[in-house]
Design a protein around this motif. Structure first.
Motif, PDB file in Angstrom:
ATOM      1  N   ARG A 149      23.961   1.303  33.424  1.00  0.00           N
ATOM      2  CA  ARG A 149      25.105   2.195  33.193  1.00  0.00           C
ATOM      3  C   ARG A 149      26.153   2.031  34.286  1.00  0.00           C
ATOM      4  O   ARG A 149      27.354   2.053  34.022  1.00  0.00           O
ATOM      5  CB  ARG A 149      24.657   3.659  33.128  1.00  0.00           C
ATOM      6  CG  ARG A 149      23.710   3.954  31.998  1.00  0.00           C
ATOM      7  CD  ARG A 149      24.383   3.774  30.648  1.00  0.00           C
ATOM      8  NE  ARG A 149      23.450   4.109  29.602  1.00  0.00           N
ATOM      9  CZ  ARG A 149      23.118   3.301  28.620  1.00  0.00           C
ATOM     10  NH1 ARG A 149      23.639   2.107  28.550  1.00  0.00           N
ATOM     11  NH2 ARG A 149      22.262   3.678  27.703  1.00  0.00           N
ATOM     12  N   GLY A 150      25.723   1.864  35.524  1.00  0.00           N
ATOM     13  CA  GLY A 150      26.660   1.649  36.621  1.00  0.00           C
ATOM     14  C   GLY A 150      27.436   0.358  36.464  1.00  0.00           C
ATOM     15  O   GLY A 150      28.648   0.312  36.702  1.00  0.00           O
ATOM     16  N   GLU A 183      28.069  -1.152  33.636  1.00  0.00           N
ATOM     17  CA  GLU A 183      28.992  -0.971  32.518  1.00  0.00           C
ATOM     18  C   GLU A 183      30.261  -0.247  32.969  1.00  0.00           C
ATOM     19  O   GLU A 183      31.353  -0.566  32.518  1.00  0.00           O
ATOM     20  CB  GLU A 183      28.323  -0.185  31.391  1.00  0.00           C
ATOM     21  CG  GLU A 183      27.327  -0.995  30.599  1.00  0.00           C
ATOM     22  CD  GLU A 183      26.607  -0.178  29.552  1.00  0.00           C
ATOM     23  OE1 GLU A 183      26.781   1.074  29.515  1.00  0.00           O
ATOM     24  OE2 GLU A 183      25.860  -0.762  28.765  1.00  0.00           O
ATOM     25  N   ARG A 184      30.128   0.703  33.876  1.00  0.00           N
ATOM     26  CA  ARG A 184      31.303   1.415  34.383  1.00  0.00           C
ATOM     27  C   ARG A 184      32.162   0.516  35.270  1.00  0.00           C
ATOM     28  O   ARG A 184      33.370   0.716  35.364  1.00  0.00           O
ATOM     29  CB  ARG A 184      30.876   2.643  35.168  1.00  0.00           C
ATOM     30  CG  ARG A 184      30.362   3.735  34.287  1.00  0.00           C
ATOM     31  CD  ARG A 184      30.065   4.980  35.070  1.00  0.00           C
ATOM     32  NE  ARG A 184      29.587   6.025  34.173  1.00  0.00           N
ATOM     33  CZ  ARG A 184      28.951   7.083  34.573  1.00  0.00           C
ATOM     34  NH1 ARG A 184      28.700   7.267  35.846  1.00  0.00           N
ATOM     35  NH2 ARG A 184      28.552   7.976  33.711  1.00  0.00           N
ATOM     36  N   LEU A 185      31.540  -0.459  35.934  1.00  0.00           N
ATOM     37  CA  LEU A 185      32.291  -1.358  36.807  1.00  0.00           C
ATOM     38  C   LEU A 185      33.052  -2.434  36.040  1.00  0.00           C
ATOM     39  O   LEU A 185      33.955  -3.055  36.585  1.00  0.00           O
ATOM     40  CB  LEU A 185      31.347  -2.036  37.810  1.00  0.00           C
ATOM     41  CG  LEU A 185      30.802  -1.154  38.912  1.00  0.00           C
ATOM     42  CD1 LEU A 185      29.792  -1.934  39.741  1.00  0.00           C
ATOM     43  CD2 LEU A 185      31.912  -0.640  39.795  1.00  0.00           C
ATOM     44  N   ARG A 186      32.653  -2.682  34.791  1.00  0.00           N
ATOM     45  CA  ARG A 186      33.319  -3.706  34.001  1.00  0.00           C
ATOM     46  C   ARG A 186      34.775  -3.321  33.809  1.00  0.00           C
ATOM     47  O   ARG A 186      35.101  -2.208  33.436  1.00  0.00           O
ATOM     48  CB  ARG A 186      32.624  -3.851  32.649  1.00  0.00           C
ATOM     49  CG  ARG A 186      33.142  -5.038  31.864  1.00  0.00           C
ATOM     50  CD  ARG A 186      32.466  -5.158  30.548  1.00  0.00           C
ATOM     51  NE  ARG A 186      32.926  -4.067  29.703  1.00  0.00           N
ATOM     52  CZ  ARG A 186      32.222  -3.548  28.720  1.00  0.00           C
ATOM     53  NH1 ARG A 186      31.039  -3.987  28.463  1.00  0.00           N
ATOM     54  NH2 ARG A 186      32.702  -2.571  27.990  1.00  0.00           N
ATOM     55  N   ASP A 187      35.657  -4.256  34.065  1.00  0.00           N
ATOM     56  CA  ASP A 187      37.093  -3.982  34.031  1.00  0.00           C
ATOM     57  C   ASP A 187      37.695  -4.644  32.793  1.00  0.00           C
ATOM     58  O   ASP A 187      38.115  -5.797  32.817  1.00  0.00           O
ATOM     59  CB  ASP A 187      37.746  -4.510  35.309  1.00  0.00           C
ATOM     60  CG  ASP A 187      39.171  -4.059  35.464  1.00  0.00           C
ATOM     61  OD1 ASP A 187      39.673  -3.350  34.576  1.00  0.00           O
ATOM     62  OD2 ASP A 187      39.783  -4.408  36.485  1.00  0.00           O
ATOM     63  N   ASP A 188      37.743  -3.912  31.674  1.00  0.00           N
ATOM     64  CA  ASP A 188      38.261  -4.466  30.429  1.00  0.00           C
ATOM     65  C   ASP A 188      39.752  -4.780  30.521  1.00  0.00           C
ATOM     66  O   ASP A 188      40.219  -5.725  29.898  1.00  0.00           O
ATOM     67  CB  ASP A 188      38.007  -3.514  29.265  1.00  0.00           C
ATOM     68  CG  ASP A 188      36.552  -3.512  28.844  1.00  0.00           C
ATOM     69  OD1 ASP A 188      35.857  -4.489  29.136  1.00  0.00           O
ATOM     70  OD2 ASP A 188      36.119  -2.529  28.220  1.00  0.00           O
TER      71      ASP A 188
END
Length: 101
Positions: free
Chosen positions: A32-33, A35-40
Motif C-alpha cells: 500500500r505504501g 502504491e501511494r508513492l507511485r507518481d502517475d
C-alpha cells in the motif's frame, strides 16, 4: 511433564498468532505504501513527451510492470516458445528459457 497453566497457554497462542499474522500485515503495508508513492502524473508527462497516447491500458501496463515497447524497438524471439522479449533480456519472460546472445 508439567502442564502449562491457562494463562501461559493463552500467551503462547497469542504469540503464535502474532508470528503468523505480522509478516502478512507488514507486507500489505509495504504494498500500500508503494502504491501511494507511485507518481502517475510523472508517468503521464513522460509518455506525453515520448509522443504516446495516454491510454488506460498503457498506464495499467506500467503499473503492473509489463514492458511497453515502441513500434521501432528490437526484440528477441524465444527459440523454445516463440515469445517476443526485449532486446536486452537474457531469459524468456514466458518459459524462462535462456535467450541467444
Amino acid at each position: 511433564m508439567d502442564d502449562p497453566g491457562t494463562v501461559e497457554t493463552i500467551w503462547r497462542l497469542a504469540v503464535a498468532a502474532l508470528v503468523m499474522i505480522a509478516p502478512t500485515l507488514l507486507f500489505l503495508g509495504l504494498v500500500r505504501g508503494l502504491e501511494r508513492l507511485r507518481d502517475d502524473a510523472f508517468v503521464e508527462r513522460w509518455l506525453h513527451e515520448q509522443g504516446h497516447e495516454l491510454e488506460d491500458d498503457v498506464l495499467t501496463a506500467l503499473a503492473i510492470g509489463i514492458d511497453v515497447e515502441a513500434d521501432g524497438s528490437s526484440s528477441l524471439r524465444c527459440p523454445g516458445c516463440g515469445e517476443s522479449n526485449t532486446s536486452n533480456a537474457r531469459y524468456c519472460r514466458n518459459c524462462l528459457g535462456r535467450l541467444p546472445s
